[in-house]
Design a protein around this motif. Structure first.
Motif, mmCIF file in Angstrom:
data_model
loop_
_atom_site.group_PDB
_atom_site.id
_atom_site.type_symbol
_atom_site.label_atom_id
_atom_site.label_comp_id
_atom_site.label_asym_id
_atom_site.label_seq_id
_atom_site.Cartn_x
_atom_site.Cartn_y
_atom_site.Cartn_z
ATOM 1 N N ILE A 120 -1.089 -8.118 -2.581
ATOM 2 C CA ILE A 120 -0.476 -7.316 -1.566
ATOM 3 C C ILE A 120 -1.613 -7.355 -0.202
ATOM 4 C CG2 ILE A 120 1.171 -5.834 -2.722
ATOM 5 C CD1 ILE A 120 -0.540 -3.700 -2.713
ATOM 6 N N TRP A 155 6.297 1.030 -3.156
ATOM 7 C CA TRP A 155 6.158 -0.446 -2.590
ATOM 8 C C TRP A 155 4.877 -0.873 -3.308
ATOM 9 C CZ3 TRP A 155 1.936 -2.496 0.293
ATOM 10 C CH2 TRP A 155 1.747 -3.702 0.579
ATOM 11 N N ALA A 156 3.762 -0.189 -3.378
ATOM 12 C CA ALA A 156 2.330 -0.759 -3.837
ATOM 13 C C ALA A 156 2.467 -0.637 -5.271
ATOM 14 C CB ALA A 156 1.139 0.342 -3.366
ATOM 15 N N LYS A 208 4.640 -3.780 -6.487
ATOM 16 C CA LYS A 208 4.202 -4.967 -6.487
ATOM 17 C C LYS A 208 3.082 -5.143 -7.461
ATOM 18 C CE LYS A 208 6.362 -6.751 -2.956
ATOM 19 N NZ LYS A 208 6.994 -8.000 -2.953
#
Length: 305
Positions: A194, A183-184, A187
């Motif tokens: 974030i 996810w990190a 993004k």
């Protein structure tokens, strides 16, 4: 002729389930069976048997177990959403506790061996890191259901290993399976801002390590509760900064928030983490350092994409 043992993996479409199929289907000592509620979406379709099956249909599950007769069951399937378990406690109980009991009863009757996945959320986060025999006090319905599943397995009298784990991350061939690292990475690679929690502490678990721990459990037929995680304690924010550093992303895109600001202070433990000495001495478990796991993921990322 090579002797084969039948291993059943529940939740085979899940993150750990797919990793276990990749690991065990290449091992000639095991004949691998896999079940999931949805159609098979594992790109590795060789050397194992898949069946679409609703685990909560106890008759269908009983019939399947009678037909396949697995020697080992690795039970990864569960409702893991904290909010989802709160919203439907009946479904949570049926899936997370009822199915575990049925699998444990089968193993008791057949001298099978059950590996059950559990969670750091059985603890309240006041005294981490934790040993296996530390007092439990789950804050959420999810944590309570996983603790009840541990209890029904223990009370069944079957042979079992319960593997508690923390914040599992990594990569497999299914692009729909995300986690903190992916996810990190996704993004930040797109220069998207974030928000990450700064006041929850965890020891994240590399999914490859967790799959290996499952295999070690059945190979050693090691019974009891084992804590399986990484060895480094981070806040969620600190882990994300390390991810940004590793891939040279812009850290100014990261902003820190409190757990309370997103409604996660009451239903999630503040600080967990595990003491791993039991898993190391009995299973031979060795966690991969966080940075080294990112290097492995980076190589796997190119392979899987």
């Amino acid at each position: 002729m090579m002797v084969t043992n039948k291993v059943l993996i529940t939740g085979s479409n899940g993150f750990l389930g797919q990793k276990l199929i990749d690991l065990l289907s290449k091992n000639l000592n095991y004949e691998v069976f896999a079940i999931s509620m949805n159609k098979n979406d594992n790109p590795n379709v060789e050397n194992y048997h898949f069946q679409q099956l609703d685990l909560m249909n106890s008759d269908l599950l009983n019939n399947y177990l009678s037909e396949v007769k697995p020697n080992y069951i690795i039970h990864t399937a569960a409702i893991t959403s904290v909010e989802g378990c709160e919203a439907d406690k009946v479904l949570c109980e049926k899936m997370n506790v009822g199915v575990a009991k049925q699998l444990a009863d089968y193993c008791k009757q057949t001298n099978g061996f059950l590996v059950q996945l559990s969670t750091d959320f059985v603890f309240d986060g006041q005294n981490g890191p934790y040993k296996e025999d530390d007092s439990t006090n789950p804050l959420s319905e999810y944590g309570k259901s996983k603790l009840r599943s541990e209890q029904v397995i223990h009370n069944s009298g079957c042979e079992y290993a319960i593997l508690r784990t923390i914040l599992v991350y990594g990569i497999n061939a299914n692009p729909n399976r995300s986690n903190l690292v992916l996810w990190a990475k996704e993004k930040l690679s797109k220069n998207e801002a974030i928000k990450v929690v700064k006041d929850q502490w965890r020891m994240p678990t590399f999914v490859d390590d967790l799959a290996e721990a499952c295999l070690l459990s059945i190979e050693k037929r090691a019974t009891g509760v084992f804590h399986i995680s990484g060895e480094e304690m981070f806040t969620i924010a600190e882990a994300v900064y390390q991810i940004a550093d590793f891939w040279n992303f812009d850290k100014s895109l990261i902003s820190e928030i409190t757990a309370a600001s997103i409604g996660q202070s009451e239903n999630r433990p503040q600080k967990t983490g595990f003491i791993l000495s039991k898993a190391k001495s009995i299973l031979g478990f060795q966690p991969t350092p966080f940075k080294a796991s990112l290097e492995i993921i980076d190589k796997q990322y190119g392979f899987f994409r």
